[in-house]
Design a protein around this motif. Structure first.
Motif, mmCIF file in Angstrom:
data_model
loop_
_atom_site.group_PDB
_atom_site.id
_atom_site.type_symbol
_atom_site.label_atom_id
_atom_site.label_comp_id
_atom_site.label_asym_id
_atom_site.label_seq_id
_atom_site.Cartn_x
_atom_site.Cartn_y
_atom_site.Cartn_z
ATOM 1 N N LEU A 41 0.841 -1.201 0.000
ATOM 2 C CA LEU A 41 0.000 0.000 0.000
ATOM 3 C C LEU A 41 0.874 1.247 0.000
ATOM 4 O O LEU A 41 1.970 1.245 0.557
ATOM 5 N N PHE A 42 0.391 2.307 -0.638
ATOM 6 C CA PHE A 42 1.023 3.609 -0.482
ATOM 7 C C PHE A 42 0.915 4.019 0.984
ATOM 8 O O PHE A 42 -0.072 3.713 1.646
ATOM 9 N N VAL A 70 -4.012 5.456 2.691
ATOM 10 C CA VAL A 70 -5.131 6.316 2.348
ATOM 11 C C VAL A 70 -6.220 5.466 1.711
ATOM 12 O O VAL A 70 -5.944 4.606 0.877
ATOM 13 N N ALA A 124 -12.727 9.981 -7.332
ATOM 14 C CA ALA A 124 -11.682 10.811 -7.948
ATOM 15 C C ALA A 124 -12.246 11.516 -9.161
ATOM 16 O O ALA A 124 -13.217 11.048 -9.782
ATOM 17 N N ARG A 125 -11.641 12.628 -9.486
ATOM 18 C CA ARG A 125 -12.061 13.408 -10.655
ATOM 19 C C ARG A 125 -10.869 14.246 -11.086
ATOM 20 O O ARG A 125 -10.225 14.864 -10.223
ATOM 21 N N LEU A 144 -8.138 13.246 -5.817
ATOM 22 C CA LEU A 144 -8.602 12.021 -5.158
ATOM 23 C C LEU A 144 -9.377 12.444 -3.908
ATOM 24 O O LEU A 144 -9.021 13.439 -3.275
ATOM 25 N N ILE A 187 0.853 11.685 -9.003
ATOM 26 C CA ILE A 187 1.537 10.438 -9.355
ATOM 27 C C ILE A 187 0.759 9.493 -10.264
ATOM 28 O O ILE A 187 1.336 8.578 -10.833
ATOM 29 N N VAL A 189 -1.327 6.755 -14.846
ATOM 30 C CA VAL A 189 -2.236 5.850 -15.548
ATOM 31 C C VAL A 189 -3.537 6.571 -15.916
ATOM 32 O O VAL A 189 -4.048 6.422 -17.028
ATOM 33 N N GLN A 190 -4.048 7.370 -14.977
ATOM 34 C CA GLN A 190 -5.286 8.122 -15.240
ATOM 35 C C GLN A 190 -4.895 9.372 -16.025
ATOM 36 O O GLN A 190 -4.975 10.504 -15.556
ATOM 37 N N HIS A 250 -8.758 11.478 -13.812
ATOM 38 C CA HIS A 250 -9.584 10.432 -13.205
ATOM 39 C C HIS A 250 -11.029 10.543 -13.702
ATOM 40 O O HIS A 250 -11.594 11.638 -13.763
ATOM 41 N N LYS A 301 0.440 1.693 -19.575
ATOM 42 C CA LYS A 301 -0.247 2.426 -18.499
ATOM 43 C C LYS A 301 -1.303 3.462 -18.916
ATOM 44 O O LYS A 301 -2.478 3.273 -18.625
ATOM 45 N N ASN A 326 -6.426 4.884 -19.824
ATOM 46 C CA ASN A 326 -6.827 5.736 -18.695
ATOM 47 C C ASN A 326 -7.213 4.932 -17.442
ATOM 48 O O ASN A 326 -8.027 5.378 -16.641
ATOM 49 N N GLY A 327 -6.647 3.734 -17.311
ATOM 50 C CA GLY A 327 -6.951 2.877 -16.167
ATOM 51 C C GLY A 327 -7.523 1.537 -16.593
ATOM 52 O O GLY A 327 -7.463 0.552 -15.857
ATOM 53 N N CYS A 387 -0.281 14.113 -3.040
ATOM 54 C CA CYS A 387 0.341 12.792 -3.206
ATOM 55 C C CYS A 387 1.493 12.859 -4.208
ATOM 56 O O CYS A 387 1.278 13.157 -5.389
#
Lengths: 441, 441
Positions: free
Chosen positions: A25-26, A32, A37-38, A42, A54, A57-58, A62, A276, A280-281, A397
């Motif tokens: 986990l981060f 967290v 998310a948008r 987050l 970070i 990928v998105q 998001h 990635k 977009n995820g 983040c």
């Protein structure tokens, strides 16, 4: 699904029980829980908003509504495998071809950057008829067994180096063999690959495999001339140049669609892998190569079938991502905001001895911290502290990379704004000032 | 996206140009262009409807509205990676755990059956501290380099057999070493694995890797007692039993949720891999294992990070698939329709000498054609002809499998109906009658 079924502590307990502990986990001391998310933001279970520096990928942000719309429309219509003819896969391949040099015109669609790199390795082996591979030090190409073998970042901690894998120095002009004071570091680092090729020999046929901007290696920008020269040496030895664009493609560098294009118009890889940000995820990745290499792969007479690869939904999502990159001029945004971010970080450097280097292109930026500017000693602990305090005090983040985890990296969604950059740098400035007082005290 | 941008001929030209030729098309002489699908039906660009007997991936039916709804709701809300805490991944793991024996309680989420099998191999290697693997003849475990190595179906056509890979006979009671007339084929075939273990030795530690119902091998049903005995031999040699459920999981066999459960309550694998049907077409796959094996993997101290694996959207889709399987009693449907299909095919057998064997459980059924019942000579050409004529005359999609492509396989979406089964068998009856006249003439 509700915004959160369990309290965070309960989720954590279940996670520890049910999910392999190797999946980390981060912020492991106080993870967290994100429920929404948008764009570049987050939101945790209490509605607290985090600025996301970070999630590369998105890529277009998001939960971009255009991507969701394209996905659900296609999911409602059809989602077969690519053994049936379908327009999406060819339209998408054609759109990708338009972003690449003309000779990279054959495509294979897969589900992850790892699958793409594994297939690239198969293509290279089949074409060169040899298994030798040259990789860059500290490289990471994926989590599959074949890729751990070609990732010094992983194999040094695991099974060790196979005899068919050869490690070239990382062309890092900040802390590598040849630095910013060298008259031609591109040529000098390319010569290290030339030496390695001569050493390896074995008929010379081999694959050179490198991220276009080494990421885990520490947000490294390859020196000018490097890739062109390496490609020349590799090809004259009957080898192929594989550019891993999994982290860096789709306009992240701003000025170009692909990071390898930073090396100039004269340079073209033989194989490009992407992943990635591509969906977009959504799990979507790809290998692009030449007619000759694809032909050699076909010539073995064995089918390549990837169950989900290139299905109509994945391709519809990929197409929507390309559309948004264009419609919202995200390349332009990456150029402008990335330059501003780098500029602001550079302005901090005279005031903070701990800032050893600021480097980057577009929205791929690294801030390297050192305890000693002369020795360039990695300030690993301070880097970790900055990450922790940015999260706890400022709801921002970021994370670290590099062999000593001393590089704070920025690779945010491409809608990252000027304000976001300014806020982030302002907070880093405050934290570094604090840290300095802490060390002086 | 329109229902089709190009005419079929144009799509085909673009496909040949842009997509690697190793990616083959169904019905390569006259490929089908599919633009829409629903339930167990596919529709081409002219609106022609095909009955789909082969899309096991679209498990709960093509474009099931519940799956689309769950996907878009979650896509609109959040789709980060699993380094952030989220409820979906733990809720999903918990739901999967409820379908498995208690000791299989640790999960790793990935994007494809191939990624799952690669990770299973890593887990097995890490736990046994040896790389030896025993696989079944004709097995196929995926397209990745590591999996070609353990797939006789592939490596025989490619790089050949590695010295750490050991091939056990396929426990095929129709054309294998021990047949239906053997008093205890389960024990006899298990003994072949025992012999192999003794031969391999090297401290005995190894992994036994097998599909719970070998699919590419020819829709094989493992004889009773086989897996329990093999697991006993493998474990007493310090090894692990990996059950590849990528093709067979999620209730396809009707009576049980997992095909390995056909071997009785006493049998539990050490690692189970799942994939294809898990996300109804969305790239989603998983490895389930024991606390001990997961612990050994964690003990190497190296993170396992899979970019898309276990993201909130994939897990929301996975959960929706589980819900639909329950709500629509698809296991029950597989039991009833599968039994009826098998029964109808068995009834054809006395009238068609070419039907050598009918086998299957639930909606995993094989019809093996032979030119000679005594010799059990594979009727490869006739099998291909049946596939072609079913498509052209009856708009029914089936395909072949087995080492000689002589087994017509049925693994339709789980909403396949009694009527669908009756229609399919009626058409096969007609075609086989024709074929018989053809051969007699």
């Amino acid at each position: 699904m509700a915004l959160g079924k369990f309290r965070k502590e309960e989720t954590l307990v279940l996670r520890k029980k049910l999910i392999g502990q190797s999946c980390r986990l981060f912020y492991s001391e106080d993870p967290v829980k994100i429920v929404k998310a948008r764009g570049q933001f987050l939101f945790d279970e209490n509605g607290k908003r985090y600025l996301d520096c970070i999630s590369n990928v998105q890529h277009v942000g998001h939960c971009h509504p255009s991507i969701t719309k394209a996905a659900s429309a296609q999911m409602d219509l059809l989602n077969t495998n690519a053994r049936f003819l379908h327009d999406n896969i060819v339209i998408y391949a054609d759109r990708l071809a338009a972003t690449l040099p003309e000779k990279l015109c054959v495509f294979y669609f897969v589900n992850s950057g790892s699958e793409a790199n594994d297939l690239a390795l198969r293509l290279a082996h089949q074409y060169t008829q040899h298994e030798d591979v040259i990789v860059l030090d500290h490289a990471y190409h994926g989590h599959l067994m074949s890729l751990i073998d070609i990732s010094p970042y992983k194999f040094r901690k695991l099974a060790g180096q196979k005899e068919w894998v050869h490690v070239a120095p990382l062309p890092d002009t900040y802390r590598g063999l040849y630095r910013e004071d060298h008259p031609n570091p591109g040529q000098a680092y390319a010569d290290t690959v030339k030496d390695l090729i001569e050493e390896v020999h074995r008929d010379g046929h081999l694959a050179f495999f490198a991220e276009s901007l080494p990421s885990v290696g520490g947000q490294i920008i390859l020196p000018q001339g490097y890739s062109t020269k390496v490609a020349e040496y590799v090809r004259s030895a009957g080898g192929v140049f594989v550019a891993d664009e999994v982290q860096t493609g789709f306009g992240r560098v701003g000025s170009h669609f692909w990071a390898f294009q930073l090396q100039g118009q004269g340079f073209c890889p033989d194989i490009v892998t992407m992943g990635k940000p591509m969906g977009n995820g959504h799990p979507l990745a790809c290998v692009a190569t030449t007619v000759e290499i694809a032909g050699a792969f076909t010539a073995n007479g064995v089918e390549y079938f990837n169950t989900f690869g290139g299905n109509p939904v994945s391709c519809a999502i990929g197409l929507a991502v390309l559309d948004v990159i264009e419609e919202e001029d995200l390349k332009g945004n990456a150029t402008r905001v990335g330059a501003h971010l780098k500029d602001l970080l550079l302005k901090l450097q005279p005031r903070h001895q701990i800032i050893g280097d600021v480097r980057g292109v577009g929205l791929f930026v690294g801030l390297e911290l050192v305890t000693d500017r002369e020795q360039r000693t990695p300030a690993t602990e301070t880097a970790a502290l900055v990450v922790k305090r940015l999260k706890e005090e400022d709801n921002i983040c970021v994370s670290t990379d590099g062999p000593w985890e001393s590089v704070i990296k920025f690779k945010p969604p491409m809608c990252f704004s000027m304000d976001d950059a300014e806020l982030t740098v302002k907070c880093i400035d405050r934290i570094l000032t604090d840290v300095q007082c802490l060390f002086k005290a």
